[in-house]
Design an enzyme around this catalytic site. Structure first.
Site: not given
Length: 445
Positions: A200, A293, A116
């Protein structure tokens, strides 16, 4: 076109991929665990191979067993579905090194988006909006506290290698951050083998909006609209719809363009999803992650854009052009997907068991992608998803009305089931208004 396809997955998604493969004249091969031997995807495949016991590590995540099954059956390609090995870059590389076709994005794209922090940094460099947060892992709790002080509370504490809503916590002050940091780091080390943590900004009222992208064989990346995914429990989706009732034409143009830039930044090929957080108050959106995906909720996009995304995946993997004109993508109508899980509709705790009754609804604009039939057993070894109920209509109101009728007609007895939750949601004024956020389920409870 690919001539033979092994589906390295189970349940509804394996059945879904097999259905399209057979429609295209592709020989469909299933792999299954001992616990899944009597499920529909096994019997509907042209050929099936048992790859191990119920434990996923010994079956659906058993790379050697899956590759051996591909070799013994003469499979030309492997479709990983979602979950299990679908975002495992090493598996993708191994598949291709063995001379097989990987029906998914390249391993380099999976690697780039799998972390990430790395993904955030790549997206920022590509001009995709990202929420305020760390550009490197918080090495220890003191580094996390320093980062949070600069960002401002509340903050989200996230496992850098996480996914599927797992490995996340919210901290409203320093004391909570110290607790959440240790909790998330420990969970991440245990579940993902990587304890890296990022910090974050946390938005108390936010919507979860994602964009379906498709990297074509000719190198172009196109966006097939957005999906609203804000009905969640424990950061995991329960309901998705397209188009999002929160997205204006102007915002749609911006968010789709950003998603295309995200795909182009990593040379993306095949199907993927760019997930974003949307602040409804300011109409600002921020990159959350990219799922490399096919998504669980892909059917709502299929309805609205009139495409079969599995077929498009297979065409990209075969080096073929898409069935649609990339320059003339036009959304039509509205679609909603309800995830039918074997779980308590109040607390959402898993409730496996033998299915005594299974009667699916039918009718105009109603589709059911299911993994089970009456007599099957929902075991505790895998995800609780039993089926996806997808409805469509000329507009949102018609789709909701069809969803109400379909939920009432869907009969499941045996395992616990969340159909009552969906019936409640479809009468909820906040949901009906379209002005809801990721806190809606908590407010219903």
């Amino acid at each position: 076109m690919i001539e033979s396809l092994l589906v390295a997955n189970r349940g509804e998604i394996a059945r879904r991929v097999i259905r399209t493969a057979k429609r295209l004249g592709i020989r469909a091969i299933a792999v299954h665990s001992e616990a899944d031997a009597d499920l529909p995807f096994v019997t509907e495949a042209d050929e099936a191979v048992c790859v191990g016991p119920a434990n996923p590590a010994q079956s659906y995540r058993n790379v050697e067993a899956i590759l051996a099954a591909a070799k013994s059956t003469g499979a030309q390609a492997i479709h990983p579905g979602y979950g299990f090995l679908s975002e495992n870059a090493d598996f993708a590389r191994t598949v291709e090194a063995g001379g097989l076709v990987w029906v998914g994005p390249g391993a380099d794209a999976i690697t780039a988006m799998g972390d990430k922090i790395n993904a955030r940094n790549l997206m920022a460099a590509a001009g995709v909006p990202v929420a305020p947060g760390t550009t490197d892992p918080a090495a220890d709790v003191e580094a996390a506290v320093a980062a949070a002080t600069g960002i401002g509370y509340p903050v989200m504490v996230k496992a850098a290698a996480g996914g599927g809503g797992m490995g996340m916590g919210v901290a409203t002050d320093e004391a909570a951050l110290r607790t959440e940091y240790d909790k998330v780091r420990s969970f991440a080390e245990r579940m993902f083998g990587d304890g890296s943590v990022l910090i974050e900004r946390y938005f108390p009222r936010v919507r979860h909006v994602e964009v379906q992208i498709l990297g074509l064989a000719d190198g172009r990346v196109v966006a097939l609209g957005e999906r609203e995914c804000s009905v969640q429990r424990r950061n995991q989706k329960l309901v998705e719809e397209s188009p999002s009732p929160a997205v204006s034409p102007e915002l749609r143009e911006r968010i789709l363009a950003a998603a295309v830039r995200a795909g182009e930044a990593v040379g993306y090929r095949n199907a993927g999803t760019v997930e974003c957080l949307l602040d409804p108050a300011t109409q600002e959106f921020f990159f959350l992650e990219m799922n490399t995906r096919l998504q669980v909720e892909h059917p709502v996009t299929e309805y609205v854009y009139g495409v079969d995304l599995v077929e498009e995946q297979l065409r990209v993997a075969s080096g073929l052009a898409p069935t649609f004109d990339p320059d003339a993508l036009v959304p039509r109508g509205h679609a909603i997907e309800l995830r039918i899980n074997a779980e308590d509709p109040k607390r959402f705790l898993p409730g496996p068991g033998v299915i005594r009754t299974w009667n699916e609804p039918t009718g105009e604009g109603v589709r059911v992608d299911s993994g089970y039939v009456a007599g099957n057993t929902v075991t505790p070894f895998y995800d609780s998803l039993m089926a996806k109920l997808i409805v469509s209509g000329s507009d949102r109101a018609e789709a909701i009305e069809r969803a109400r009728t379909a939920v009432a007609a869907f009969e499941i007895a045996g395992p616990k089931c969340n159909l009552p939750f969906h019936a409640e949601l479809l009468e909820n004024e906040e949901f009906l208004s379209g002005d809801y956020d990721t806190g809606i389920v908590g407010r219903m409870r």
